[in-house]
Write an enzyme that holds these catalytic residues in place. Structure first.
Site, PDB file in Angstrom:
ATOM      1  CE  LYS A  83      -1.947  -3.204   0.327  1.00  0.00           C
ATOM      2  NZ  LYS A  83      -0.592  -2.931   0.841  1.00  0.00           N
TER       3      LYS A  83
HETATM    4  C1  E4P Z   1      -0.640  -2.223   4.272  1.00  0.00           C
HETATM    5  O1  E4P Z   1      -0.981  -3.026   3.449  1.00  0.00           O
HETATM    6  C2  E4P Z   1       0.337  -1.158   4.026  1.00  0.00           C
HETATM    7  O2  E4P Z   1       1.326  -1.680   3.168  1.00  0.00           O
HETATM    8  C3  E4P Z   1       1.056  -0.693   5.262  1.00  0.00           C
HETATM    9  O3  E4P Z   1       0.546  -1.328   6.414  1.00  0.00           O
HETATM   10  C4  E4P Z   1       1.179   0.778   5.397  1.00  0.00           C
HETATM   11  O4  E4P Z   1       1.871   1.065   6.584  1.00  0.00           O
HETATM   12  P1  E4P Z   1       2.502   2.508   6.899  1.00  0.00           P
HETATM   13  O5  E4P Z   1       1.387   3.430   7.245  1.00  0.00           O
HETATM   14  O6  E4P Z   1       3.412   2.259   8.054  1.00  0.00           O
HETATM   15  O7  E4P Z   1       3.220   2.921   5.653  1.00  0.00           O
END
Ligand code: E4P
Length: 217
Positions: A83
Site C-alpha cells: 500500500k
Molecule cells: C483503507 O484502506 C483504509 O485503511 C480505510 O478504509 C480508512 O478508513 P477510515 O477513513 O475510516 O479511517
C-alpha cells in the site's frame, strides 16, 4: 464485488473469514496501532489466515525508501499487497514495484485525477476514501462513479477498492455503482446481515415450530 476487511484485529477477521465471505484484508498504520501488535507479526498472521491480498502500508515519503519498505513488507508473505500513498513519490514507487511483479494499492485517493494517475502507474488497486469525503460534505460515492467511468473508458485494469466505508448503506451504494472491491470494518460487514423483519420473521417461525412438537434432528 469482492469484500476486504479493513482491520488488523485477527479475531475479528477470523470471525468473518470463517463464514467464507472474505476476499482480502486492508491495514494501515492507524489500524496497526489499534491492534497493539508488531506490524510484521500481525501481518504474517493475517496473511496465513486469509486466502487473498493483504494490504500492508509503507510509511516512507520518498520513492526509493518506499520501494525498500515495500519489498520488505512483501517478503512477509506471498499475498502481501504493498500500500502506497497517493503522492508523486508514491506513484513512482508504485510503477517500480508493479514492474517487479508486486501487487500494489494506492491509498488516500480523493479525486478522479489521482485515480487516473494511479492507473497510469499500474496500480493493482486504487483506494478512494468515501467516508472521509462524506465527512466534508463531498459525495464520496460520486467519486467512485467518476473513476468507474474513466477506467471503463480506457479499459484500465486497476481495480476500484472503495475504502473509508462507514455504513452498510455505503456497501450497497459501492456495489450499485460498480466498485470492484469494498473494504469495510468488521462491524459494517456484520451489520449488512441485519434486518428487523428477518428477526421478527424468525421469531414467529420458531414459535410456530415449537407448537408443532416436531424435531428435525
Ligand atoms: C483503507 O484502506 C483504509 O485503511 C480505510 O478504509 C480508512 O478508513 P477510515 O477513513 O475510516 O479511517
Amino acid at each position: 464485488m469482492k469484500f476486504f476487511v479493513d482491520s488488523a484485529d485477527v479475531d475479528a477477521i477470523a470471525e468473518l473469514n470463517d463464514i467464507g465471505i472474505v476476499d482480502g484484508v486492508t491495514t494501515n498504520p492507524s489500524l496497526i496501532l489499534k491492534s497493539g501488535r508488531d506490524i510484521t507479526e500481525v501481518t504474517r498472521e493475517i496473511c496465513e489466515m486469509v486466502d487473498g491480498p493483504v494490504s500492508a502500508e509503507v510509511v516512507a515519503l520518498e520513492a526509493d525508501a518506499m520501494i525498500a519498505e515495500g519489498r520488505k513488507l512483501a517478503a512477509i508473505a506471498e499475498n502481501i499487497c504493498i500500500k502506497l500513498p497517493m503522492t508523486l513519490d508514491g506513484l513512482k514507487a508504485c510503477k517500480a514495484l508493479t514492474g517487479e511483479g508486486y501487487k500494489t494499492n494506492v491509498t488516500l485517493c480523493f479525486s478522479a485525477n489521482q485515480a487516473l494517475l494511479a492507473a497510469k502507474a499500474g496500480a493493482t488497486y486504487i483506494s478512494p476514501f468515501i467516508g472521509r469525503l462524506d465527512d466534508l460534505n463531498i459525495d464520496g460515492m460520486e467519486l467512485i462513479g467518476d473513476i468507474r467511468t474513466i477506467y471503463d473508458n480506457y479499459d484500465f485494469d486497476t481495480q476500484i477498492l472503495a475504502a473509508s466505508i462507514r455504513s452498510a448503506n455505503h456497501m450497497k451504494e459501492a456495489a450499485l455503482i460498480g466498485a470492484d472491491v469494498a473494504t469495510a470494518p468488521p462491524g459494517v460487514i456484520k451489520a449488512m446481515a441485519g434486518h428487523v423483519l428477518t428477526d421478527k420473521g424468525l421469531e414467529a417461525f420458531l414459535k410456530d415450530w415449537e407448537k408443532t412438537g416436531q424435531k428435525i434432528l
